[in-house]
Design a protein around this motif. Structure first.
Motif, PDB file in Angstrom:
ATOM      1  N   ARG A 190     -17.771 -26.904  55.123  1.00 28.18           N
ATOM      2  CA  ARG A 190     -16.591 -27.439  54.423  1.00 28.18           C
ATOM      3  C   ARG A 190     -17.005 -28.160  53.147  1.00 28.18           C
ATOM      4  N   GLU A 191     -18.151 -28.859  53.218  1.00 27.75           N
ATOM      5  CA  GLU A 191     -18.626 -29.604  52.044  1.00 27.75           C
ATOM      6  C   GLU A 191     -18.901 -28.651  50.869  1.00 27.75           C
ATOM      7  N   ALA A 192     -19.550 -27.539  51.156  1.00 26.75           N
ATOM      8  CA  ALA A 192     -19.852 -26.570  50.094  1.00 26.75           C
ATOM      9  C   ALA A 192     -18.554 -26.006  49.525  1.00 26.75           C
ATOM     10  N   ARG A 193     -17.602 -25.737  50.413  1.00 25.22           N
ATOM     11  CA  ARG A 193     -16.324 -25.184  49.944  1.00 25.22           C
ATOM     12  C   ARG A 193     -15.595 -26.199  49.054  1.00 25.22           C
ATOM     13  N   ARG A 194     -15.563 -27.438  49.531  1.00 24.48           N
ATOM     14  CA  ARG A 194     -14.850 -28.481  48.771  1.00 24.48           C
ATOM     15  C   ARG A 194     -15.441 -28.627  47.360  1.00 24.48           C
ATOM     16  N   ARG A 195     -16.749 -28.692  47.281  1.00 24.70           N
ATOM     17  CA  ARG A 195     -17.368 -28.904  45.963  1.00 24.70           C
ATOM     18  C   ARG A 195     -17.123 -27.709  45.029  1.00 24.70           C
ATOM     19  N   HIS A 196     -17.132 -26.504  45.582  1.00 22.00           N
ATOM     20  CA  HIS A 196     -16.872 -25.339  44.727  1.00 22.00           C
ATOM     21  C   HIS A 196     -15.409 -25.308  44.281  1.00 22.00           C
ATOM     22  N   GLU A 197     -14.515 -25.598  45.228  1.00 25.00           N
ATOM     23  CA  GLU A 197     -13.095 -25.418  44.893  1.00 25.00           C
ATOM     24  C   GLU A 197     -12.573 -26.505  43.967  1.00 25.00           C
ATOM     25  N   ILE A 198     -13.100 -27.725  44.044  1.00 23.52           N
ATOM     26  CA  ILE A 198     -12.642 -28.735  43.072  1.00 23.52           C
ATOM     27  C   ILE A 198     -13.200 -28.429  41.684  1.00 23.52           C
ATOM     28  N   ASN A 199     -14.151 -27.511  41.632  1.00 24.92           N
ATOM     29  CA  ASN A 199     -14.698 -27.130  40.327  1.00 24.92           C
ATOM     30  C   ASN A 199     -14.228 -25.759  39.868  1.00 24.92           C
ATOM     31  N   GLY A 200     -13.162 -25.256  40.487  1.00 22.41           N
ATOM     32  CA  GLY A 200     -12.531 -24.065  39.932  1.00 22.41           C
ATOM     33  C   GLY A 200     -12.654 -22.789  40.725  1.00 22.41           C
TER      34      GLY A 200
END
Lengths: 418, 170
Positions: A190-200
């Motif tokens: 989830r952490e990897a997903r969150r960081r990618h998705e808040i960046n576009g």
């Protein structure tokens, strides 16, 4: 039978790094399913010729393994996007005509691989393993080797850490365009997903695909010890927190606490610890050889707790999951994905991200004096719910591949496709 | 005398001189040891210069070594067309073309090029039927190359066996 092209920067016989292990294991399981014929595409860096050259060998599973060699050194910008490499890949894809592709780490193959797939109207699944899509240095680490602390990536903050700040804007635009072309993007946590998705990264196409973790074998049992044994899997550098661990252990009683160091570098013919000067710490230290998936139980049977003090927000954390599944307590910083399935105070002791030697020393002393806590049913249930085995990961991947190749799947198609 | 010849052949770099001067100022007692060490390194370098990659095909032999060590050496022939080669310009570009060819025909002087033996051995590894204007000379060139190239013993044995793969008349 459908044909799948799996792309990763390294692939056997050049196996290197955790993402490669995942890519190879998944490719083997997908091939074994009988639904897909699997070919691989990878990179090699022999010689000095700056021209891409193609080699073909075979995979252990019987498919073809295509390797594009590019010799010599090159700037990171060309590792990210190299038109000559893209042209070679486009020719290969035109020849192979796969039904779908599964992309892992594509450093050095370059982002042009995605252009080539898109132009050929081949749907692809993109599995992230690090932050290369957001960060030229892949791990959100600054030029001093420390976490840069960014949530939303700001090119002004990245500028001092990259080779050429003029390339930043274009790199970001190209990366986001590529992500938008993936039929699905998978994240190991989830952490990897969150960081990618808040960046576009497009949220609608995101999916969790945690890496498979092998459970303990049927005969697994801990070996008894008079001392509390803390395991550490990493080298003597700061990236896995060794300087903090070294200082923290200096305050512990060597009669009560043992530090078991895994010399994983021996797996590639080197050694992290053979020449290391431990000084007074030597009374605590036992060095054991690196382990493989087949010998993991032997290592975990010899420790009571695992130290995981990573200096970057890791995207997964295989060892913390392997340990927790074997009732080995985890002492870690709150570094994101590695502690996602763990429960503080039960199967883990989770310290703040960036905690220092004093905080770790206090936590370790408490564990030594009071003993390790026993995880309750809620902690066990959370772990079992969040950690999947290799078969379950392969099944999830097969479902995703089925979805993106199903008629009318809505996978992005090239604008030139008509 | 040999020391002068060695310095004449490979003059010290500015970094070497800087290192030596710093050592002279900060740890003069180490100087004899440093000189002996550097002389030994120079002798080793001058006696065994790094192998030249004149053909640009080191990538091929290193890839063979890795694939053989992992037991993934062989590959089936490609599904493309027969490749007719009358001149070897850029060996690595030709190498790429071999990967998808279904057969290869060496015309005229192509089989006399220094890059012919490793490329022909790669074609043999890929299981391609091969033809040449002078098959016997082509076989001999492959055998000679496999016997003397810088290779591991295991790879040499494998390539010597591949060198016997048939080459028919063109």
């Amino acid at each position: 039978m459908k044909r799948l092209l799996v792309a990763n920067v390294w692939f056997a016989p050049r196996s290197y790094g955790g993402a490669t292990m995942v890519a190879e294991a998944l490719a083997a399981r997908v091939a074994a399913s009988g639904e897909w014929a699997v070919d691989a595409l990878s990179f090699s860096n022999y010689g000095a010729s700056p021209r891409p050259a193609l080699f073909r060998t075979r995979l252990a599973t019987g498919g073809e393994h295509w390797t594009i060699n590019l010799g010599g050194e090159r700037p990171r910008d060309l590792s990210f996007d190299n038109p000559e490499m893209t042209a070679e890949i486009a020719r290969l894809i035109a020849r192979l005509k796969p039904d779908a592709a599964h992309l892992h780490c594509i450093q050095d193959l370059g982002i042009g691989l995605i252009d080539a797939l898109y132009e050929a109207r081949i749907p692809f699944l993109l599995s992230t393993h690090d932050y290369w899509w957001l960060c030229e240095r892949s791990f959100l680490m600054d030029y001093r080797g420390r976490f840069c602390g960014q949530e939303r990536i700001d090119p002004k903050i990245c500028a001092p850490c990259v080779e050429n700040r003029e390339t930043l804007a274009r790199r970001r635009a190209r990366a986001l365009e590529a992500l938008s072309r993936a039929a699905r993007i998978t994240y190991p946590s989830r952490e990897a997903r969150r960081r990618h998705e808040i960046n576009g990264a497009p949220a609608a196409r995101g999916a969790l695909l945690p890496n498979g973790v092998s459970p303990p074998g049927p005969g697994f049992a801990k070996r008894p010890s008079a001392r509390l044994r803390f395991g550490y899997v990493g080298g003597p550098g700061p990236i896995k927190g060794w300087p903090v661990i070294e200082r923290a252990f200096a305050a512990l009683d060597p009669e009560k606490a043992e530090l078991v160091l895994v010399d994983a570098a021996r797996n590639v013919g080197a050694s992290w610890w053979s020449a290391y000067r431990f000084g007074p710490l030597a009374r605590h230290v036992t060095v054991v050889p690196g382990y493989t998936p087949a010998t993991a139980d032997e290592f975990y049977a010899g420790i009571d707790a695992l130290l995981f003090f990573s200096a970057w927000p890791e995207t997964f954390g295989l060892t913390t999951r392997e340990a927790a599944l074997r009732d080995v307590h985890v002492v870690a910083t709150d570094c994101g994905a590695p502690v996602e399935p763990l429960t503080d105070g039960e199967n883990a002791t989770i310290l703040p991200f960036g905690a220092g030697a004093r905080e770790l020393s206090r936590a370790l002393a408490r564990l030594v004096e009071q003993g390790l806590p026993t995880p309750g049913p809620a902690a066990r249930a959370k772990l079992e719910a969040e950690v999947v085995g290799p078969e379950a990961q392969a099944d999830a991947l097969l479902r995703l591949l089925g979805e993106i190749t199903a008629p009318g799947s809505g996978a992005p198609k090239s604008s030139s496709s008509g | 005398m040999s020391g002068f010849v060695s310095i004449w052949k490979a003059a010290p770099t500015r970094a070497d001189v800087g290192f030596f001067l710093r050592a002279l100022l900060t740890r003069p007692l180490d100087i004899p040891g440093i000189l002996r060490r550097e002389a030994a390194k120079r002798r080793a370098n001058l006696q065994a210069p790094p192998a030249e990659d004149a053909l640009g095909l080191r990538a091929l032999t290193e890839s063979w070594e890795a694939a053989l060590a992992a037991g993934l050496f062989d590959a089936p022939p490609g599904r493309g067309e027969a490749l007719e080669i009358s001149e070897i310009g850029e060996p690595l570009a030709l190498l790429s073309a071999l990967q998808s060819a279904a057969a290869v025909i060496w015309r005229g002087a192509a089989a006399q090029s220094p890059a012919f033996p490793p490329l022909s051995l790669e074609a043999a590894r890929l299981g391609l039927p091969q033809h040449a204007d002078e098959p016997e000379a082509a076989h001999a060139a492959r055998r000679a190359w496999a016997a003397q190239a810088a290779l591991s013993p295991a790879l040499r044995a494998r390539l010597l066996a591949l060198a016997e793969a048939p080459i028919g008349p063109a």
